[in-house]
Design a protein around this motif. Sequence first.
Motif, PDB file in Angstrom:
ATOM      1  N   LEU A 134     128.098  78.752  21.040  1.00 37.23           N
ATOM      2  CA  LEU A 134     127.092  78.515  20.001  1.00 37.23           C
ATOM      3  C   LEU A 134     126.302  79.802  19.777  1.00 37.23           C
ATOM      4  O   LEU A 134     125.755  80.375  20.724  1.00 37.23           O
ATOM      5  N   LEU A 135     126.239  80.257  18.540  1.00 35.77           N
ATOM      6  CA  LEU A 135     125.496  81.463  18.172  1.00 35.77           C
ATOM      7  C   LEU A 135     124.218  81.041  17.463  1.00 35.77           C
ATOM      8  O   LEU A 135     124.262  80.287  16.493  1.00 35.77           O
ATOM      9  N   PHE A 136     123.085  81.556  17.933  1.00 36.67           N
ATOM     10  CA  PHE A 136     121.816  81.115  17.340  1.00 36.67           C
ATOM     11  C   PHE A 136     120.701  82.095  17.658  1.00 36.67           C
ATOM     12  O   PHE A 136     120.771  82.902  18.588  1.00 36.67           O
ATOM     13  N   SER A 137     119.638  81.995  16.865  1.00 35.67           N
ATOM     14  CA  SER A 137     118.330  82.578  17.167  1.00 35.67           C
ATOM     15  C   SER A 137     117.308  81.455  17.076  1.00 35.67           C
ATOM     16  O   SER A 137     117.539  80.439  16.422  1.00 35.67           O
ATOM     17  N   ILE A 138     116.169  81.653  17.729  1.00 37.11           N
ATOM     18  CA  ILE A 138     115.131  80.626  17.700  1.00 37.11           C
ATOM     19  C   ILE A 138     113.779  81.291  17.894  1.00 37.11           C
ATOM     20  O   ILE A 138     113.683  82.381  18.480  1.00 37.11           O
ATOM     21  N   GLY A 139     112.751  80.657  17.366  1.00 34.55           N
ATOM     22  CA  GLY A 139     111.406  81.207  17.530  1.00 34.55           C
ATOM     23  C   GLY A 139     110.355  80.196  17.104  1.00 34.55           C
ATOM     24  O   GLY A 139     110.661  79.120  16.587  1.00 34.55           O
ATOM     25  N   ALA A 140     109.114  80.556  17.352  1.00 35.79           N
ATOM     26  CA  ALA A 140     107.970  79.755  16.928  1.00 35.79           C
ATOM     27  C   ALA A 140     107.056  80.631  16.077  1.00 35.79           C
ATOM     28  O   ALA A 140     107.080  81.864  16.195  1.00 35.79           O
ATOM     29  N   HIS A 141     106.232  79.988  15.232  1.00 35.46           N
ATOM     30  CA  HIS A 141     105.473  80.721  14.216  1.00 35.46           C
ATOM     31  C   HIS A 141     104.066  80.128  14.081  1.00 35.46           C
ATOM     32  O   HIS A 141     103.625  79.815  12.973  1.00 35.46           O
ATOM     33  N   PRO A 142     103.348  79.923  15.196  1.00 31.76           N
ATOM     34  CA  PRO A 142     102.035  79.283  15.078  1.00 31.76           C
ATOM     35  C   PRO A 142     100.986  80.186  14.438  1.00 31.76           C
ATOM     36  O   PRO A 142     100.854  81.363  14.770  1.00 31.76           O
ATOM     37  N   GLY A 143     100.226  79.607  13.509  1.00 28.83           N
ATOM     38  CA  GLY A 143      99.134  80.317  12.847  1.00 28.83           C
ATOM     39  C   GLY A 143      97.793  79.841  13.375  1.00 28.83           C
ATOM     40  O   GLY A 143      97.592  78.645  13.606  1.00 28.83           O
ATOM     41  N   PHE A 144      96.852  80.779  13.535  1.00 25.18           N
ATOM     42  CA  PHE A 144      95.540  80.475  14.101  1.00 25.18           C
ATOM     43  C   PHE A 144      94.441  80.947  13.154  1.00 25.18           C
ATOM     44  O   PHE A 144      94.523  82.049  12.587  1.00 25.18           O
ATOM     45  N   ASN A 145      93.427  80.110  12.985  1.00 24.85           N
ATOM     46  CA  ASN A 145      92.316  80.460  12.105  1.00 24.85           C
ATOM     47  C   ASN A 145      91.613  81.726  12.597  1.00 24.85           C
ATOM     48  O   ASN A 145      91.336  81.872  13.783  1.00 24.85           O
ATOM     49  N   VAL A 146      91.321  82.625  11.660  1.00 24.42           N
ATOM     50  CA  VAL A 146      90.570  83.853  11.957  1.00 24.42           C
ATOM     51  C   VAL A 146      89.562  84.072  10.833  1.00 24.42           C
ATOM     52  O   VAL A 146      89.960  84.293   9.693  1.00 24.42           O
ATOM     53  N   PRO A 147      88.261  83.996  11.110  1.00 21.43           N
ATOM     54  CA  PRO A 147      87.681  83.674  12.425  1.00 21.43           C
ATOM     55  C   PRO A 147      87.812  82.191  12.725  1.00 21.43           C
ATOM     56  O   PRO A 147      87.985  81.369  11.821  1.00 21.43           O
ATOM     57  N   LEU A 148      87.713  81.855  14.006  1.00 15.65           N
ATOM     58  CA  LEU A 148      87.843  80.463  14.395  1.00 15.65           C
ATOM     59  C   LEU A 148      86.657  79.630  13.930  1.00 15.65           C
ATOM     60  O   LEU A 148      86.813  78.487  13.525  1.00 15.65           O
ATOM     61  N   VAL A 149      85.473  80.197  14.010  1.00 12.57           N
ATOM     62  CA  VAL A 149      84.264  79.488  13.608  1.00 12.57           C
ATOM     63  C   VAL A 149      83.846  79.975  12.233  1.00 12.57           C
ATOM     64  O   VAL A 149      83.511  81.150  12.053  1.00 12.57           O
ATOM     65  N   LYS A 150      83.927  79.109  11.224  1.00 11.58           N
ATOM     66  CA  LYS A 150      83.598  79.501   9.859  1.00 11.58           C
ATOM     67  C   LYS A 150      82.149  79.966   9.766  1.00 11.58           C
ATOM     68  O   LYS A 150      81.245  79.348  10.326  1.00 11.58           O
ATOM     69  N   GLY A 151      81.966  81.060   9.049  1.00 11.51           N
ATOM     70  CA  GLY A 151      80.620  81.586   8.857  1.00 11.51           C
ATOM     71  C   GLY A 151      80.110  82.429  10.010  1.00 11.51           C
ATOM     72  O   GLY A 151      79.006  82.967   9.949  1.00 11.51           O
ATOM     73  N   LYS A 152      80.919  82.541  11.066  1.00 12.89           N
ATOM     74  CA  LYS A 152      80.516  83.350  12.214  1.00 12.89           C
ATOM     75  C   LYS A 152      81.579  84.411  12.457  1.00 12.89           C
ATOM     76  O   LYS A 152      82.588  84.179  13.106  1.00 12.89           O
ATOM     77  N   GLY A 153      81.338  85.565  11.866  1.00 16.48           N
ATOM     78  CA  GLY A 153      82.288  86.658  12.014  1.00 16.48           C
ATOM     79  C   GLY A 153      83.280  86.709  10.872  1.00 16.48           C
ATOM     80  O   GLY A 153      83.293  85.862   9.977  1.00 16.48           O
ATOM     81  N   SER A 154      84.132  87.714  10.919  1.00 14.96           N
ATOM     82  CA  SER A 154      85.117  87.957   9.878  1.00 14.96           C
ATOM     83  C   SER A 154      86.466  88.257  10.529  1.00 14.96           C
ATOM     84  O   SER A 154      86.586  88.349  11.751  1.00 14.96           O
ATOM     85  N   PHE A 155      87.472  88.427   9.703  1.00 20.22           N
ATOM     86  CA  PHE A 155      88.800  88.805  10.188  1.00 20.22           C
ATOM     87  C   PHE A 155      88.704  90.081  11.017  1.00 20.22           C
ATOM     88  O   PHE A 155      89.320  90.211  12.075  1.00 20.22           O
ATOM     89  N   GLU A 156      87.905  91.022  10.537  1.00 19.04           N
ATOM     90  CA  GLU A 156      87.802  92.331  11.185  1.00 19.04           C
ATOM     91  C   GLU A 156      87.001  92.291  12.486  1.00 19.04           C
ATOM     92  O   GLU A 156      87.009  93.262  13.250  1.00 19.04           O
ATOM     93  N   ASP A 157      86.314  91.193  12.755  1.00 18.49           N
ATOM     94  CA  ASP A 157      85.614  91.041  14.037  1.00 18.49           C
ATOM     95  C   ASP A 157      86.552  90.585  15.150  1.00 18.49           C
ATOM     96  O   ASP A 157      86.159  90.535  16.316  1.00 18.49           O
ATOM     97  N   SER A 158      87.774  90.238  14.792  1.00 15.38           N
ATOM     98  CA  SER A 158      88.729  89.738  15.767  1.00 15.38           C
ATOM     99  C   SER A 158      89.633  90.865  16.263  1.00 15.38           C
ATOM    100  O   SER A 158      89.740  91.927  15.647  1.00 15.38           O
TER     101      SER A 158
END
Length: 291
Positions: A134-158
Amino acid sequence: MITLKNQYLTVLINEFGAELTSVKNSEGLEYIWQADPNYWKRHAPILFPIVGRLKDNQYEYDGKQYEMTQHGFARDNQFKVESQLPTKVSLVLRPTEETLAKYPFKFELRIIYQLVDHQLKVSLNVINPSQETLLFSIGAHPGFNVPLVKGKGSFEDSFIRVAPKKSYQQIPLKPPYSDPNDPKTLDLTKPLPLNHDLFNSDAIVLDLDRKETTVMLANSQNDHGISLTVENAPYVGIWSPYPKQAPFACIEPWWGLADTVNSDGQLENKFAINRLEGRHAFAGKYQISFF
Protein backbone atom coordinates in the motif's frame (compact mmCIF):
# COMPACT_ATOMS: atom_id res chain seq x y z
CA MET A 1 -21.27 15.46 16.07
CA ILE A 2 -19.26 13.50 18.65
CA THR A 3 -18.51 14.99 22.06
CA LEU A 4 -15.59 14.03 24.29
CA LYS A 5 -15.49 15.70 27.68
CA ASN A 6 -13.62 15.75 30.96
CA GLN A 7 -13.30 18.32 33.76
CA TYR A 8 -10.87 20.43 31.73
CA LEU A 9 -11.90 20.28 28.06
CA THR A 10 -14.88 19.72 25.77
CA VAL A 11 -14.01 18.37 22.33
CA LEU A 12 -16.25 18.13 19.25
CA ILE A 13 -15.45 15.82 16.33
CA ASN A 14 -17.41 15.61 13.08
CA GLU A 15 -17.97 12.13 11.64
CA PHE A 16 -17.70 13.79 8.21
CA GLY A 17 -13.96 13.73 7.61
CA ALA A 18 -13.28 12.61 11.23
CA GLU A 19 -12.50 16.29 11.69
CA LEU A 20 -11.76 17.95 15.01
CA THR A 21 -14.03 21.00 15.06
CA SER A 22 -13.85 22.44 18.57
CA VAL A 23 -11.82 22.33 21.77
CA LYS A 24 -13.02 24.52 24.63
CA ASN A 25 -11.70 24.78 28.14
CA SER A 26 -13.90 24.95 31.25
CA GLU A 27 -14.19 28.73 30.83
CA GLY A 28 -15.45 28.42 27.25
CA LEU A 29 -12.24 29.52 25.51
CA GLU A 30 -12.23 28.13 21.94
CA TYR A 31 -8.84 26.93 20.71
CA ILE A 32 -9.80 25.56 17.27
CA TRP A 33 -10.28 27.74 14.19
CA GLN A 34 -14.00 27.98 13.44
CA ALA A 35 -13.85 27.63 9.65
CA ASP A 36 -14.82 31.13 8.52
CA PRO A 37 -15.00 30.62 4.71
CA ASN A 38 -13.70 34.14 4.13
CA TYR A 39 -10.32 32.76 5.18
CA TRP A 40 -10.43 28.94 5.23
CA LYS A 41 -13.54 26.77 5.41
CA ARG A 42 -12.04 23.90 7.41
CA HIS A 43 -11.08 23.28 11.04
CA ALA A 44 -8.58 20.42 11.15
CA PRO A 45 -8.87 18.09 8.15
CA ILE A 46 -7.29 14.65 7.87
CA LEU A 47 -4.94 14.42 4.87
CA PHE A 48 -5.06 11.03 3.11
CA PRO A 49 -3.91 9.36 0.89
CA ILE A 50 -1.73 12.31 -0.14
CA VAL A 51 -0.35 15.36 1.60
CA GLY A 52 -0.29 18.55 -0.46
CA ARG A 53 -0.81 18.57 -4.20
CA LEU A 54 0.06 16.21 -7.03
CA LYS A 55 1.57 17.59 -10.21
CA ASP A 56 -1.39 18.53 -12.39
CA ASN A 57 -3.61 16.78 -9.78
CA GLN A 58 -2.77 13.39 -11.23
CA TYR A 59 -0.47 10.39 -10.87
CA GLU A 60 0.21 7.09 -12.60
CA TYR A 61 0.16 3.67 -10.96
CA ASP A 62 0.46 0.25 -12.60
CA GLY A 63 0.17 1.82 -16.04
CA LYS A 64 -3.07 3.69 -15.31
CA GLN A 65 -3.65 7.43 -14.79
CA TYR A 66 -5.58 8.68 -11.77
CA GLU A 67 -6.76 12.13 -10.67
CA MET A 68 -6.87 13.39 -7.12
CA THR A 69 -7.09 16.89 -5.71
CA GLN A 70 -5.03 18.46 -2.95
CA HIS A 71 -4.72 16.51 0.33
CA GLY A 72 -6.75 13.56 -0.94
CA PHE A 73 -10.31 12.47 -0.21
CA ALA A 74 -10.51 11.46 3.47
CA ARG A 75 -11.51 14.95 4.56
CA ASP A 76 -14.56 14.82 2.28
CA ASN A 77 -15.90 11.40 3.27
CA GLN A 78 -18.16 10.13 6.02
CA PHE A 79 -16.38 8.03 8.64
CA LYS A 80 -18.09 5.34 10.71
CA VAL A 81 -17.91 5.41 14.50
CA GLU A 82 -16.40 2.08 15.57
CA SER A 83 -16.38 2.67 19.29
CA GLN A 84 -17.03 5.55 21.64
CA LEU A 85 -16.44 6.28 25.31
CA PRO A 86 -16.85 9.59 27.19
CA THR A 87 -13.22 10.52 26.51
CA LYS A 88 -12.28 8.35 23.50
CA VAL A 89 -13.60 7.65 20.02
CA SER A 90 -12.46 5.56 17.07
CA LEU A 91 -13.63 6.35 13.53
CA VAL A 92 -12.93 4.34 10.39
CA LEU A 93 -13.03 4.90 6.63
CA ARG A 94 -12.88 2.07 4.09
CA PRO A 95 -12.78 2.15 0.28
CA THR A 96 -15.83 2.90 -1.81
CA GLU A 97 -16.38 2.83 -5.56
CA GLU A 98 -15.69 6.56 -5.54
CA THR A 99 -12.37 6.28 -3.68
CA LEU A 100 -11.24 3.31 -5.79
CA ALA A 101 -11.68 5.43 -8.92
CA LYS A 102 -9.12 7.83 -7.46
CA TYR A 103 -6.94 5.47 -5.47
CA PRO A 104 -6.87 1.76 -6.41
CA PHE A 105 -5.88 0.36 -3.02
CA LYS A 106 -7.68 -1.51 -0.27
CA PHE A 107 -7.20 0.19 3.08
CA GLU A 108 -8.64 0.91 6.48
CA LEU A 109 -8.11 4.43 7.79
CA ARG A 110 -8.77 4.58 11.51
CA ILE A 111 -8.62 7.88 13.44
CA ILE A 112 -8.56 7.66 17.23
CA TYR A 113 -9.04 10.66 19.54
CA GLN A 114 -8.47 10.31 23.27
CA LEU A 115 -8.88 13.05 25.86
CA VAL A 116 -6.50 12.82 28.84
CA ASP A 117 -6.59 15.75 31.29
CA HIS A 118 -5.50 18.88 29.31
CA GLN A 119 -4.31 16.83 26.35
CA LEU A 120 -5.90 15.39 23.21
CA LYS A 121 -4.08 12.34 21.87
CA VAL A 122 -4.54 11.53 18.18
CA SER A 123 -3.59 8.38 16.31
CA LEU A 124 -3.77 8.17 12.52
CA ASN A 125 -3.83 4.47 11.67
CA VAL A 126 -3.54 2.95 8.21
CA ILE A 127 -4.16 -0.80 7.87
CA ASN A 128 -3.36 -2.76 4.73
CA PRO A 129 -5.87 -5.64 4.55
CA SER A 130 -4.51 -6.97 1.24
CA GLN A 131 -1.34 -8.79 0.21
CA GLU A 132 -0.17 -5.97 -2.07
CA THR A 133 2.02 -3.10 -0.91
CA LEU A 134 0.00 0.00 0.00
CA LEU A 135 1.43 3.38 -1.06
CA PHE A 136 0.19 6.39 0.87
CA SER A 137 0.87 9.68 2.63
CA ILE A 138 -1.03 10.95 5.65
CA GLY A 139 -1.15 14.04 7.81
CA ALA A 140 -3.19 16.29 10.06
CA HIS A 141 -4.03 19.97 9.53
CA PRO A 142 -5.36 21.46 12.79
CA GLY A 143 -5.96 25.21 12.84
CA PHE A 144 -5.74 27.28 16.04
CA ASN A 145 -7.19 30.71 16.76
CA VAL A 146 -4.59 33.50 16.85
CA PRO A 147 -4.93 35.32 19.12
CA LEU A 148 -6.73 32.81 21.30
CA VAL A 149 -8.47 35.47 23.37
CA LYS A 150 -10.37 37.94 21.18
CA GLY A 151 -9.49 41.54 21.85
CA LYS A 152 -6.36 40.59 23.77
CA GLY A 153 -3.34 40.77 21.54
CA SER A 154 -2.84 40.35 17.82
CA PHE A 155 -1.42 37.81 15.38
CA GLU A 156 1.96 39.51 15.74
CA ASP A 157 1.90 39.08 19.54
CA SER A 158 2.07 35.32 19.07
CA PHE A 159 5.12 33.17 18.48
CA ILE A 160 6.23 29.63 17.70
CA ARG A 161 8.67 27.80 19.95
CA VAL A 162 10.15 24.43 18.96
CA ALA A 163 11.78 21.81 21.16
CA PRO A 164 14.44 20.63 20.89
CA LYS A 165 15.87 24.10 20.32
CA LYS A 166 18.13 23.95 17.29
CA SER A 167 18.44 24.88 13.64
CA TYR A 168 16.13 22.84 11.42
CA GLN A 169 16.24 22.06 7.75
CA GLN A 170 13.37 23.86 6.06
CA ILE A 171 12.03 22.36 2.85
CA PRO A 172 11.07 25.19 0.52
CA LEU A 173 7.75 25.20 -1.28
CA LYS A 174 7.53 26.53 -4.79
CA PRO A 175 3.76 26.61 -4.64
CA PRO A 176 2.18 24.21 -4.82
CA TYR A 177 5.17 21.84 -5.02
CA SER A 178 8.04 21.01 -2.66
CA ASP A 179 11.75 21.29 -3.36
CA PRO A 180 13.59 18.97 -0.93
CA ASN A 181 16.78 19.21 -2.98
CA ASP A 182 17.17 22.89 -2.08
CA PRO A 183 16.77 22.96 1.73
CA LYS A 184 17.26 26.06 3.84
CA THR A 185 18.28 26.38 7.47
CA LEU A 186 15.88 27.91 9.97
CA ASP A 187 17.28 28.91 13.36
CA LEU A 188 14.75 27.87 16.00
CA THR A 189 17.01 28.16 19.02
CA LYS A 190 14.85 31.18 19.86
CA PRO A 191 11.09 31.75 19.50
CA LEU A 192 9.86 32.58 15.99
CA PRO A 193 7.59 35.67 16.11
CA LEU A 194 4.51 35.27 13.95
CA ASN A 195 3.71 37.65 11.13
CA HIS A 196 1.71 37.04 7.98
CA ASP A 197 4.69 37.60 5.67
CA LEU A 198 6.27 34.40 7.00
CA PHE A 199 3.82 32.52 4.81
CA ASN A 200 4.29 34.39 1.53
CA SER A 201 5.67 31.18 -0.01
CA ASP A 202 3.06 28.94 1.59
CA ALA A 203 3.79 26.75 4.63
CA ILE A 204 7.00 26.60 6.62
CA VAL A 205 7.97 22.92 6.37
CA LEU A 206 10.45 21.54 8.91
CA ASP A 207 12.34 18.29 8.47
CA LEU A 208 12.10 16.52 11.85
CA ASP A 209 14.03 13.39 10.85
CA ARG A 210 11.29 11.33 12.58
CA LYS A 211 12.43 12.50 16.01
CA GLU A 212 10.05 13.53 18.77
CA THR A 213 9.44 17.26 18.43
CA THR A 214 7.16 19.75 20.17
CA VAL A 215 5.84 22.88 18.47
CA MET A 216 4.29 25.44 20.81
CA LEU A 217 1.98 28.28 19.78
CA ALA A 218 1.82 30.94 22.50
CA ASN A 219 1.63 34.71 22.89
CA SER A 220 3.00 37.58 24.95
CA GLN A 221 -0.39 38.89 26.13
CA ASN A 222 -1.77 35.99 28.20
CA ASP A 223 -0.95 32.50 29.41
CA HIS A 224 -3.06 30.59 26.88
CA GLY A 225 -1.70 28.52 24.04
CA ILE A 226 -1.19 25.03 22.66
CA SER A 227 1.71 22.67 22.21
CA LEU A 228 1.69 19.88 19.65
CA THR A 229 4.10 16.96 20.03
CA VAL A 230 4.78 14.54 17.19
CA GLU A 231 6.30 11.18 18.02
CA ASN A 232 7.42 9.87 14.65
CA ALA A 233 6.52 12.35 11.90
CA PRO A 234 9.24 13.22 9.38
CA TYR A 235 7.80 16.70 8.76
CA VAL A 236 5.70 19.40 10.33
CA GLY A 237 4.10 22.27 8.43
CA ILE A 238 3.29 25.68 9.93
CA TRP A 239 0.77 27.61 7.86
CA SER A 240 -1.57 30.56 7.69
CA PRO A 241 -3.16 31.66 4.38
CA TYR A 242 -1.30 34.45 2.60
CA PRO A 243 -1.95 37.26 1.69
CA LYS A 244 -5.09 37.06 3.81
CA GLN A 245 -4.65 38.49 7.29
CA ALA A 246 -6.17 35.35 8.74
CA PRO A 247 -6.62 35.12 12.55
CA PHE A 248 -5.37 31.55 12.84
CA ALA A 249 -2.33 29.34 12.29
CA CYS A 250 -2.02 25.63 11.61
CA ILE A 251 0.55 23.22 13.01
CA GLU A 252 0.50 20.13 10.80
CA PRO A 253 2.24 16.78 11.43
CA TRP A 254 2.94 15.13 8.08
CA TRP A 255 3.99 11.67 6.97
CA GLY A 256 4.47 12.76 3.36
CA LEU A 257 4.95 15.84 1.18
CA ALA A 258 3.49 17.51 -1.87
CA ASP A 259 4.94 16.38 -5.20
CA THR A 260 8.40 17.74 -5.83
CA VAL A 261 9.07 20.27 -8.57
CA ASN A 262 10.71 17.51 -10.64
CA SER A 263 8.21 14.71 -9.90
CA ASP A 264 7.79 12.16 -12.70
CA GLY A 265 4.17 11.47 -11.70
CA GLN A 266 4.76 7.81 -10.85
CA LEU A 267 3.28 6.99 -7.45
CA GLU A 268 6.04 4.46 -6.73
CA ASN A 269 8.63 7.22 -7.16
CA LYS A 270 6.83 9.90 -5.18
CA PHE A 271 9.14 11.60 -2.68
CA ALA A 272 8.43 10.65 0.97
CA ILE A 273 5.77 8.10 0.03
CA ASN A 274 5.08 5.44 2.67
CA ARG A 275 5.13 1.77 1.75
CA LEU A 276 3.02 -0.54 3.87
CA GLU A 277 3.44 -4.26 3.26
CA GLY A 278 0.44 -6.58 3.06
CA ARG A 279 -1.36 -7.34 6.33
CA HIS A 280 0.64 -4.65 8.13
CA ALA A 281 -0.40 -1.47 9.96
CA PHE A 282 0.98 2.05 10.33
CA ALA A 283 0.36 4.50 13.20
CA GLY A 284 1.17 8.19 13.06
CA LYS A 285 0.77 9.74 16.50
CA TYR A 286 0.67 13.22 17.96
CA GLN A 287 -0.84 14.97 20.95
CA ILE A 288 -2.02 18.51 21.58
CA SER A 289 -1.82 20.10 25.03
CA PHE A 290 -4.11 23.07 25.71
CA PHE A 291 -3.26 25.69 28.32
